[in-house]
Design a protein around this motif. Structure first.
Motif, PDB file in Angstrom:
ATOM      1  N   GLY A 231       3.189 -24.786  -3.229  1.00 22.86           N
ATOM      2  CA  GLY A 231       2.508 -23.237  -3.089  1.00 22.86           C
ATOM      3  C   GLY A 231       1.151 -23.404  -2.599  1.00 22.86           C
ATOM      4  N   GLY A 232       0.956 -24.881  -2.390  1.00 30.04           N
ATOM      5  CA  GLY A 232      -0.524 -25.151  -1.861  1.00 30.04           C
ATOM      6  C   GLY A 232      -1.869 -24.743  -2.796  1.00 30.04           C
ATOM      7  N   ALA A 233      -1.628 -24.510  -4.021  1.00 28.37           N
ATOM      8  CA  ALA A 233      -2.638 -24.175  -5.011  1.00 28.37           C
ATOM      9  C   ALA A 233      -3.538 -25.446  -5.299  1.00 28.37           C
ATOM     10  N   PHE A 234      -3.351 -26.647  -4.946  1.00 27.92           N
ATOM     11  CA  PHE A 234      -3.918 -27.846  -4.890  1.00 27.92           C
ATOM     12  C   PHE A 234      -3.561 -28.998  -3.918  1.00 27.92           C
ATOM     13  N   THR A 235      -4.435 -29.682  -3.474  1.00 25.21           N
ATOM     14  CA  THR A 235      -4.242 -30.808  -2.464  1.00 25.21           C
ATOM     15  C   THR A 235      -3.215 -31.645  -3.053  1.00 25.21           C
ATOM     16  N   ALA A 236      -2.328 -32.270  -2.200  1.00 25.96           N
ATOM     17  CA  ALA A 236      -1.535 -33.278  -3.075  1.00 25.96           C
ATOM     18  C   ALA A 236      -2.185 -34.370  -3.544  1.00 25.96           C
ATOM     19  N   VAL A 237      -1.846 -34.763  -4.836  1.00 27.56           N
ATOM     20  CA  VAL A 237      -2.333 -36.029  -5.418  1.00 27.56           C
ATOM     21  C   VAL A 237      -1.248 -36.999  -4.961  1.00 27.56           C
ATOM     22  N   SER A 238      -1.786 -38.222  -4.281  1.00 30.44           N
ATOM     23  CA  SER A 238      -0.995 -39.265  -3.621  1.00 30.44           C
ATOM     24  C   SER A 238      -1.404 -40.661  -3.953  1.00 30.44           C
ATOM     25  N   SER A 239      -0.504 -41.656  -4.042  1.00 32.76           N
ATOM     26  CA  SER A 239      -0.749 -42.870  -4.046  1.00 32.76           C
ATOM     27  C   SER A 239       0.506 -43.692  -3.311  1.00 32.76           C
ATOM     28  N   THR A 240      -0.010 -44.234  -2.159  1.00 33.07           N
ATOM     29  CA  THR A 240       0.859 -44.635  -1.337  1.00 33.07           C
ATOM     30  C   THR A 240       1.212 -46.267  -1.919  1.00 33.07           C
ATOM     31  N   GLY A 241       2.255 -46.755  -1.719  1.00 29.88           N
ATOM     32  CA  GLY A 241       2.916 -47.925  -2.229  1.00 29.88           C
ATOM     33  C   GLY A 241       2.134 -49.231  -1.416  1.00 29.88           C
ATOM     34  N   GLY A 242       2.124 -50.382  -2.278  1.00 28.88           N
ATOM     35  CA  GLY A 242       1.631 -51.535  -1.724  1.00 28.88           C
ATOM     36  C   GLY A 242       2.451 -52.341  -0.484  1.00 28.88           C
ATOM     37  N   GLY A 243       1.721 -52.840   0.465  1.00 29.09           N
ATOM     38  CA  GLY A 243       2.435 -53.533   1.467  1.00 29.09           C
ATOM     39  C   GLY A 243       3.453 -54.853   1.189  1.00 29.09           C
ATOM     40  N   MET A 244       4.109 -54.995   2.190  1.00 28.10           N
ATOM     41  CA  MET A 244       5.121 -56.145   1.985  1.00 28.10           C
ATOM     42  C   MET A 244       4.410 -57.475   2.092  1.00 28.10           C
ATOM     43  N   GLY A 245       4.921 -58.417   1.012  1.00 26.33           N
ATOM     44  CA  GLY A 245       4.587 -60.077   1.585  1.00 26.33           C
ATOM     45  C   GLY A 245       5.638 -60.569   2.551  1.00 26.33           C
ATOM     46  N   LYS A 246       5.007 -61.517   3.157  1.00 24.73           N
ATOM     47  CA  LYS A 246       5.544 -61.671   4.401  1.00 24.73           C
ATOM     48  C   LYS A 246       5.894 -63.509   4.338  1.00 24.73           C
ATOM     49  N   PHE A 247       6.641 -63.963   5.292  1.00 21.11           N
ATOM     50  CA  PHE A 247       7.128 -65.172   5.169  1.00 21.11           C
ATOM     51  C   PHE A 247       5.998 -65.918   6.129  1.00 21.11           C
ATOM     52  N   ASN A 248       5.353 -66.653   5.752  1.00 17.91           N
ATOM     53  CA  ASN A 248       4.290 -67.423   6.519  1.00 17.91           C
ATOM     54  C   ASN A 248       3.297 -66.656   7.025  1.00 17.91           C
ATOM     55  N   ALA A 249       3.160 -65.631   6.276  1.00 17.11           N
ATOM     56  CA  ALA A 249       1.905 -64.658   7.037  1.00 17.11           C
ATOM     57  C   ALA A 249       1.540 -63.856   5.599  1.00 17.11           C
ATOM     58  N   ASP A 250      -0.002 -63.089   6.150  1.00 19.91           N
ATOM     59  CA  ASP A 250      -0.533 -62.588   5.048  1.00 19.91           C
ATOM     60  C   ASP A 250       0.246 -61.310   4.842  1.00 19.91           C
TER      61      ASP A 250
END
Length: 240
Positions: A138-157
């Motif tokens: 209903g838009g009574a308040f701004t969405a409270v949000s926490s995005t997920g963490g990024g992926m770990g990679k092979f041979n890369a940050d």
């Protein structure tokens, strides 16, 4: 009859009891006398009622609840996989957001609980963690949000940690550690801890704990499996 003013004196013990009070309502073992001179149920006293941990779906504000404090933790990213040619970096942590909100009984609020990203297989990247959120359609308040963490990679940050928004307290997630030199531990979150890194003779990373932590990357062995990131969580503290 003239009224005599009492300027000093001592009331006898038990001279004034419940019967002498002109308060409204009924005195009992389950009521208390409030400042408006009324006996009311103790359950009407303003204060904390309970902690509710909803799953993904709709959260309905219970009767008599007027305020809530919501904590939203995003999920952790999965650690990268390893093979004899390299390592997997650690997954990044999900963000954390806390918000105090005024609500009305019966309000319906959409809840999303992010899922932890899976770890990579031998020589492949992990998967990013899912976003957790608390949104009033209903838009009574701004969405409270926490995005997920990024992926770990092979041979890369790894990719960056999660990003928080819409809160009174906002803590972005930390990036997981680099794959170089075998430092491939997933990042801890506000509500979780990463598992320790591998020994040289094992093929699967050690598990993280709690909520929102990134998964540890895999050591450089055949089909080294990165650990999954931890799921997020949404917690609602309800107040009358």
């Amino acid at each position: 009859m003239a009224i005599t003013k009492v300027t000093s004196g001592v009331l006898a013990t038990d001279a004034v009891g419940v019967a002498e009070l002109s308060a409204t309502g009924t005195a009992s073992a389950t009521t208390a006398l409030f400042g408006d001179n009324a006996w009311k149920a103790v359950s009407d006293v303003s204060g904390f009622t309970r902690l509710h941990i909803p799953a993904t779906g709709d959260y309905t504000v219970p009767a008599s609840v007027t305020k809530i404090v919501v904590e939203v933790q995003g999920a952790g990213g999965g650690g990268g996989g390893g093979d004899p040619s390299g390592y997997g970096s650690g997954g990044s942590a999900g963000a954390y957001t806390m918000k105090s909100l005024s609500v009305t009984a019966g309000d319906i609020i959409a809840v999303v609980v992010g899922a932890g990203g899976s770890g990579g297989g031998g020589g492949t990247n992990g998967v990013a963690g899912g976003t957790s959120s608390f949104t009033d359609d209903g838009g009574a308040f701004t969405a409270v949000s926490s995005t997920g963490g990024g992926m770990g990679k092979f041979n890369a940050d790894p990719d960056a940690g999660g990003v928080s928004s819409g809160g009174d307290v906002q803590v972005d997630g930390m990036r997981g550690t680099s794959a170089s030199g075998g430092n491939f531990i997933g990042s801890p979150s506000m509500m979780g801890f990463s598992g320790p890194r591998l020994g040289t003779s094992t093929t699967a990373a050690n598990a993280s704990t709690g909520y929102g932590a990134g998964g540890t990357g895999a050591y450089g062995v055949t089909n080294g499996l990165g650990q999954a990131g931890r799921d997020g969580i949404v917690m609602v503290w309800e107040y009358k």
